[in-house]
Design a protein around this motif. Structure first.
Motif, mmCIF file in Angstrom:
data_model
loop_
_atom_site.group_PDB
_atom_site.id
_atom_site.type_symbol
_atom_site.label_atom_id
_atom_site.label_comp_id
_atom_site.label_asym_id
_atom_site.label_seq_id
_atom_site.Cartn_x
_atom_site.Cartn_y
_atom_site.Cartn_z
ATOM 1 N N SER A 103 8.321 12.512 -14.294
ATOM 2 C CA SER A 103 7.372 11.808 -15.164
ATOM 3 C C SER A 103 7.553 12.175 -16.629
ATOM 4 C CB SER A 103 5.937 12.115 -14.727
ATOM 5 O OG SER A 103 5.629 13.487 -14.911
ATOM 6 N N PRO B 276 1.048 10.070 -10.681
ATOM 7 C CA PRO B 276 2.393 9.481 -10.561
ATOM 8 C C PRO B 276 3.093 9.400 -11.903
ATOM 9 C CG PRO B 276 0.689 7.800 -10.347
ATOM 10 C CD PRO B 276 -0.012 9.124 -10.335
ATOM 11 N N GLU C 127 4.092 3.299 -4.804
ATOM 12 C CA GLU C 127 4.753 3.454 -6.099
ATOM 13 C C GLU C 127 5.715 2.302 -6.359
ATOM 14 O OE1 GLU C 127 4.769 8.303 -6.728
ATOM 15 O OE2 GLU C 127 6.450 7.366 -5.688
ATOM 16 N N THR D 89 4.949 7.240 -13.451
ATOM 17 C CA THR D 89 4.843 6.053 -14.291
ATOM 18 C C THR D 89 3.483 5.911 -14.941
ATOM 19 O OG1 THR D 89 4.244 4.803 -12.310
ATOM 20 C CG2 THR D 89 6.563 4.766 -12.969
ATOM 21 N N TYR D 90 2.524 6.722 -14.516
ATOM 22 C CA TYR D 90 1.152 6.591 -15.013
ATOM 23 C C TYR D 90 0.819 7.624 -16.086
ATOM 24 C CZ TYR D 90 -3.626 4.784 -14.320
ATOM 25 O OH TYR D 90 -4.835 4.160 -14.465
ATOM 26 N N ILE E 159 0.189 2.246 -6.952
ATOM 27 C CA ILE E 159 -0.190 3.657 -7.013
ATOM 28 C C ILE E 159 -1.167 3.932 -8.155
ATOM 29 C CG2 ILE E 159 1.711 4.426 -8.501
ATOM 30 C CD1 ILE E 159 0.239 6.260 -5.411
ATOM 31 N N HIS E 160 -1.129 3.162 -9.232
ATOM 32 C CA HIS E 160 -2.066 3.375 -10.343
ATOM 33 C C HIS E 160 -3.495 3.094 -9.898
ATOM 34 C CE1 HIS E 160 1.307 2.642 -13.551
ATOM 35 N NE2 HIS E 160 1.615 3.552 -12.655
#
Length: 402
Positions: free
Chosen positions: A273, A238, A200, A240-241, A205-206
């Motif tokens: 998130s 995650p 991350e 941020t995704y 992580i994406h």
């Protein structure tokens, strides 16, 4: 603890296995193990075999430093010449690293010290005993994880396991959660608690989440074709995704590629998130729902803003964090809090999943509050590989069906 941890690393073990077979490799391991047993003190010292080519030697007495050093040096010296094993004279290359502490230090920290030595560019496999020196040995597990993650996906070192969710009333499986595991070729199993935060932080992580989505969709398609009944697979997403347009595209592509309906997939998102980008998170969840996917809010109750956004975001499911379960029913306060959370979520007509359930007492207490729940935890099953899950399903049909 005080004392020491040493790791004896056998170099090029695969060479001997390739030449003479696995049984010969076992003979080498047994020979080294017997010498460790012969030379090491029998008190306050334990020897463990870790991975395929390493031994760990744990000592819990800080006054035995010199004795441990001398014992390990004798073992190393025994292999600094040809040894006779199964009619073959061979030269076994090895190195031993050790970390001593006279202050309280965890075994995990001592292990990290030893691994820092083994991963340092200066390491040689010439039967040396190398003591950890923090000013010299600065191996970064973070660097290893970031540089190896792409290869891990390509070589199937990264893989998925699935933990079942079971309905508390009829004991039928309601779905599974897909969980990442990593068996590194040199480090062995790396904990998700270690590698996921590093991925991350380093923007990897994406890419890994895309890989997970593809693998999950492929597995669902295989189960459908073979008529294996797994109602739904949850994928951790995650923070941020969640609001990324790329995630929606990856989901659509994988679902079309494997001919998967949205009802078979659930995305698990966390509080972090959504609370920092509420409006975009709401829009993203709406789009997921339009694809037919379920959306679950994971680790509910661990943040500070749960109730303020629970009424706004269009989720299907609440996953109540295991921290609310582990003290149930012994703690009256925690039991009352868990009861209140379940009652609240039920009143909002949300599907409720209780994580981390391990004991009969916890099951009884939870079931006394609400019958229409889903249970996830070791009480029913640990995370399983796909084949193991299929065997569990067969057993579950006979043991849990009412």
């Amino acid at each position: 603890m005080t004392g020491s941890l040493a790791i004896l690393h056998i170099h090029h073990m695969e060479k001997w296995i390739n030449m003479y077979g696995f049984m010969f490799g076992d003979r080498i391991i047994k020979d080294i193990g017997s010498k460790l047993e012969a030379h090491l003190p029998s008190y306050n010292t334990k020897v463990y075999r870790i991975d395929g080519n390493r031994f760990a030697i744990l000592t819990t007495d800080e006054h035995m430093d010199e004795q441990i050093k001398k014992s390990l040096e004798k073992v190393l010296a025994a292999y600094n010449k040809l040894v006779y094993i199964d009619s073959y004279h061979i030269q076994v290359e090895m190195v031993c690293t050790v970390s001593f502490t006279k202050t309280k230090k965890s075994v995990a920290d001592l292990f990290s010290d030893c691994m820092a030595v083994l991963q340092h560019p200066s390491i040689r496999y010439q039967h040396e005993l190398v003591e950890y020196n923090p000013t010299i040995h600065t191996f970064s597990i973070e660097r290893l994880i970031v540089q190896d993650i792409t290869k891990a996906m390509e070589n199937e070192e990264l893989f998925l396991v699935y933990q079942p969710k079971v309905h508390s009333r009829n004991l039928q499986i309601t779905g599974v959660e897909a969980l990442l595991r990593w068996k590194h070729p040199t480090e062995g199993f790396i904990s998700p608690a270690t590698f996921i935060p590093i991925l991350e932080e380093n923007g990897k992580i994406h890419e890994v989440t895309d890989w997970v989505i593809d693998k999950v969709c492929a597995q669902i398609a295989e189960w459908k074709q073979r008529r294996v009944s797994v109602p739904q697979v949850s994928i951790n997403t995650p923070g941020t995704y969640v609001t990324s347009a790329r995630l929606l595209q990856v989901l659509q592509h994988s679902m079309q590629r494997y001919h998967i309906d949205g009802q078979f997939i659930e995305l698990e998102i966390t509080e972090t998130s959504v609370i920092h980008d509420m409006e975009n998170a709401i829009n993203a969840v709406k789009q997921f729902r339009m694809l037919g996917l379920s959306v679950a809010l994971d680790d509910f109750g661990t943040g500070l803003s749960s109730l303020s956004y629970l009424r706004r975001i269009p989720i299907n499911t609440i996953k109540i964090d295991k921290s609310f379960v582990k003290e149930v029913p012994l703690s009256e306060k925690v039991s009352a809090l868990l009861s209140a959370i379940i009652t609240l979520c039920h009143s909002l007509k949300l599907t409720i999943i209780i994580e981390g359930v391990e004991t009969e007492e916890q099951i009884s207490f939870i079931s006394s509050i609400e019958k229409e729940l889903q249970i996830q935890g070791y009480y029913y099953s640990k995370p399983l590989q796909a084949g193991e899950l299929e065997e569990w399903l067969k057993k579950q049909l006979s043991e849990f069906t009412i």
